[in-house]
Scaffold this motif. Structure first.
Motif, PDB file in Angstrom:
ATOM      1  N   ILE A  44       3.081   9.760  -3.766  1.00 50.32           N
ATOM      2  CA  ILE A  44       3.253   9.009  -5.013  1.00 50.32           C
ATOM      3  C   ILE A  44       4.309   9.658  -5.912  1.00 50.32           C
ATOM      4  O   ILE A  44       4.980   8.976  -6.682  1.00 50.32           O
ATOM      5  CB  ILE A  44       1.907   8.828  -5.744  1.00 50.32           C
ATOM      6  N   ASP A  45       4.473  10.982  -5.806  1.00 49.19           N
ATOM      7  CA  ASP A  45       5.508  11.674  -6.583  1.00 49.19           C
ATOM      8  C   ASP A  45       6.898  11.179  -6.176  1.00 49.19           C
ATOM      9  O   ASP A  45       7.752  10.922  -7.026  1.00 49.19           O
ATOM     10  CB  ASP A  45       5.422  13.187  -6.389  1.00 49.19           C
ATOM     11  N   PHE A  46       7.113  11.056  -4.874  1.00 47.17           N
ATOM     12  CA  PHE A  46       8.398  10.562  -4.384  1.00 47.17           C
ATOM     13  C   PHE A  46       8.596   9.099  -4.786  1.00 47.17           C
ATOM     14  O   PHE A  46       9.692   8.691  -5.176  1.00 47.17           O
ATOM     15  CB  PHE A  46       8.488  10.699  -2.860  1.00 47.17           C
ATOM     16  N   ALA A  47       7.531   8.312  -4.701  1.00 43.75           N
ATOM     17  CA  ALA A  47       7.625   6.894  -5.064  1.00 43.75           C
ATOM     18  C   ALA A  47       7.967   6.716  -6.541  1.00 43.75           C
ATOM     19  O   ALA A  47       8.757   5.841  -6.897  1.00 43.75           O
ATOM     20  CB  ALA A  47       6.314   6.187  -4.731  1.00 43.75           C
ATOM     21  N   GLU A  48       7.393   7.559  -7.390  1.00 44.75           N
ATOM     22  CA  GLU A  48       7.690   7.465  -8.825  1.00 44.75           C
ATOM     23  C   GLU A  48       9.144   7.797  -9.118  1.00 44.75           C
ATOM     24  O   GLU A  48       9.795   7.113  -9.907  1.00 44.75           O
ATOM     25  CB  GLU A  48       6.787   8.413  -9.615  1.00 44.75           C
ATOM     26  N   VAL A  49       9.647   8.846  -8.494  1.00 46.86           N
ATOM     27  CA  VAL A  49      11.039   9.248  -8.733  1.00 46.86           C
ATOM     28  C   VAL A  49      11.999   8.163  -8.271  1.00 46.86           C
ATOM     29  O   VAL A  49      12.983   7.853  -8.947  1.00 46.86           O
ATOM     30  CB  VAL A  49      11.351  10.594  -8.027  1.00 46.86           C
ATOM     31  N   LEU A  50      11.703   7.569  -7.114  1.00 47.65           N
ATOM     32  CA  LEU A  50      12.589   6.530  -6.565  1.00 47.65           C
ATOM     33  C   LEU A  50      12.298   5.149  -7.135  1.00 47.65           C
ATOM     34  O   LEU A  50      13.026   4.203  -6.858  1.00 47.65           O
ATOM     35  CB  LEU A  50      12.447   6.482  -5.040  1.00 47.65           C
ATOM     36  N   GLN A  51      11.212   5.032  -7.890  1.00 51.51           N
ATOM     37  CA  GLN A  51      10.784   3.754  -8.462  1.00 51.51           C
ATOM     38  C   GLN A  51      10.607   2.686  -7.384  1.00 51.51           C
ATOM     39  O   GLN A  51      11.143   1.576  -7.475  1.00 51.51           O
ATOM     40  CB  GLN A  51      11.754   3.292  -9.544  1.00 51.51           C
ATOM     41  N   ILE A  52       9.848   3.068  -6.353  1.00 55.24           N
ATOM     42  CA  ILE A  52       9.510   2.136  -5.278  1.00 55.24           C
ATOM     43  C   ILE A  52       7.997   2.129  -5.108  1.00 55.24           C
ATOM     44  O   ILE A  52       7.305   3.018  -5.595  1.00 55.24           O
ATOM     45  CB  ILE A  52      10.211   2.497  -3.941  1.00 55.24           C
ATOM     46  N   ASP A  53       7.503   1.130  -4.434  1.00 57.66           N
ATOM     47  CA  ASP A  53       6.068   0.985  -4.220  1.00 57.66           C
ATOM     48  C   ASP A  53       5.568   2.081  -3.276  1.00 57.66           C
ATOM     49  O   ASP A  53       6.145   2.304  -2.208  1.00 57.66           O
ATOM     50  CB  ASP A  53       5.768  -0.394  -3.637  1.00 57.66           C
ATOM     51  N   VAL A  54       4.511   2.763  -3.668  1.00 55.64           N
ATOM     52  CA  VAL A  54       3.984   3.875  -2.864  1.00 55.64           C
ATOM     53  C   VAL A  54       3.459   3.369  -1.515  1.00 55.64           C
ATOM     54  O   VAL A  54       3.538   4.082  -0.519  1.00 55.64           O
ATOM     55  CB  VAL A  54       2.904   4.666  -3.646  1.00 55.64           C
ATOM     56  N   TYR A  55       2.961   2.144  -1.461  1.00 54.28           N
ATOM     57  CA  TYR A  55       2.467   1.604  -0.198  1.00 54.28           C
ATOM     58  C   TYR A  55       3.613   1.322   0.769  1.00 54.28           C
ATOM     59  O   TYR A  55       3.472   1.530   1.981  1.00 54.28           O
ATOM     60  CB  TYR A  55       1.628   0.345  -0.439  1.00 54.28           C
ATOM     61  N   ASP A  56       4.727   0.848   0.253  1.00 57.70           N
ATOM     62  CA  ASP A  56       5.903   0.644   1.100  1.00 57.70           C
ATOM     63  C   ASP A  56       6.408   1.979   1.642  1.00 57.70           C
ATOM     64  O   ASP A  56       6.751   2.097   2.818  1.00 57.70           O
ATOM     65  CB  ASP A  56       7.025  -0.055   0.325  1.00 57.70           C
ATOM     66  N   LEU A  57       6.440   2.979   0.775  1.00 56.06           N
ATOM     67  CA  LEU A  57       6.879   4.303   1.199  1.00 56.06           C
ATOM     68  C   LEU A  57       5.908   4.895   2.223  1.00 56.06           C
ATOM     69  O   LEU A  57       6.329   5.496   3.211  1.00 56.06           O
ATOM     70  CB  LEU A  57       7.018   5.232  -0.010  1.00 56.06           C
ATOM     71  N   GLY A  58       4.633   4.708   1.992  1.00 55.38           N
ATOM     72  CA  GLY A  58       3.634   5.177   2.947  1.00 55.38           C
ATOM     73  C   GLY A  58       3.781   4.509   4.298  1.00 55.38           C
ATOM     74  O   GLY A  58       3.611   5.146   5.341  1.00 55.38           O
ATOM     75  N   ASN A  59       4.109   3.236   4.286  1.00 55.92           N
ATOM     76  CA  ASN A  59       4.329   2.498   5.525  1.00 55.92           C
ATOM     77  C   ASN A  59       5.522   3.069   6.291  1.00 55.92           C
ATOM     78  O   ASN A  59       5.449   3.261   7.508  1.00 55.92           O
ATOM     79  CB  ASN A  59       4.540   1.012   5.208  1.00 55.92           C
ATOM     80  N   VAL A  60       6.603   3.351   5.583  1.00 63.96           N
ATOM     81  CA  VAL A  60       7.786   3.947   6.215  1.00 63.96           C
ATOM     82  C   VAL A  60       7.423   5.321   6.775  1.00 63.96           C
ATOM     83  O   VAL A  60       7.785   5.651   7.912  1.00 63.96           O
ATOM     84  CB  VAL A  60       8.962   4.064   5.213  1.00 63.96           C
ATOM     85  N   PHE A  61       6.694   6.110   6.003  1.00 59.71           N
ATOM     86  CA  PHE A  61       6.277   7.448   6.436  1.00 59.71           C
ATOM     87  C   PHE A  61       5.449   7.375   7.719  1.00 59.71           C
ATOM     88  O   PHE A  61       5.713   8.094   8.687  1.00 59.71           O
ATOM     89  CB  PHE A  61       5.487   8.127   5.308  1.00 59.71           C
ATOM     90  N   LEU A  62       4.445   6.503   7.753  1.00 55.15           N
ATOM     91  CA  LEU A  62       3.578   6.402   8.927  1.00 55.15           C
ATOM     92  C   LEU A  62       4.332   5.915  10.161  1.00 55.15           C
ATOM     93  O   LEU A  62       4.157   6.450  11.263  1.00 55.15           O
ATOM     94  CB  LEU A  62       2.393   5.488   8.633  1.00 55.15           C
ATOM     95  N   LYS A  63       5.187   4.916   9.987  1.00 57.03           N
ATOM     96  CA  LYS A  63       5.969   4.414  11.123  1.00 57.03           C
ATOM     97  C   LYS A  63       6.950   5.456  11.631  1.00 57.03           C
ATOM     98  O   LYS A  63       7.178   5.570  12.836  1.00 57.03           O
ATOM     99  CB  LYS A  63       6.701   3.128  10.729  1.00 57.03           C
TER     100      LYS A  63
END
Length: 83
Positions: A44-63
């Motif tokens: 969520i820290d990375f998502a806040e800095v980039l101003q993107i949805d944490v779930y989208d970022l989590g999806n990219v991370f898991l894939k």
């Protein structure tokens, strides 16, 4: 940062970045390194800095982890007590 750069290079070689935002893939690479080093940074820290949805970022991370067969240890909750 060097390890994250190597992860990103692997993502480019495997064509993982196609159709995804580059900053999301970079954030996933950095988060993997943070997890390996057992730092207290959260996705969520990375998502806040980039101003993107944490779930989208989590999806990219898991894939990305699945694509490169990256196994990460479970997170130790004691890392986040100081937060």
């Amino acid at each position: 940062v060097d390890v994250a750069h190597r992860f990103f290079q692997q993502a480019v070689q495997k064509n993982f970045i196609q159709g995804r935002r580059t900053n999301s893939v970079v954030a996933a690479c950095l988060y993997i390194v943070c997890r390996r080093l057992k730092t207290s940074h959260m996705l969520i820290d990375f998502a806040e800095v980039l101003q993107i949805d944490v779930y989208d970022l989590g999806n990219v991370f898991l894939k990305f982890c699945k694509e490169l067969h990256i196994k990460l240890d479970p997170i130790d909750p004691s890392l986040y007590i100081r937060r």
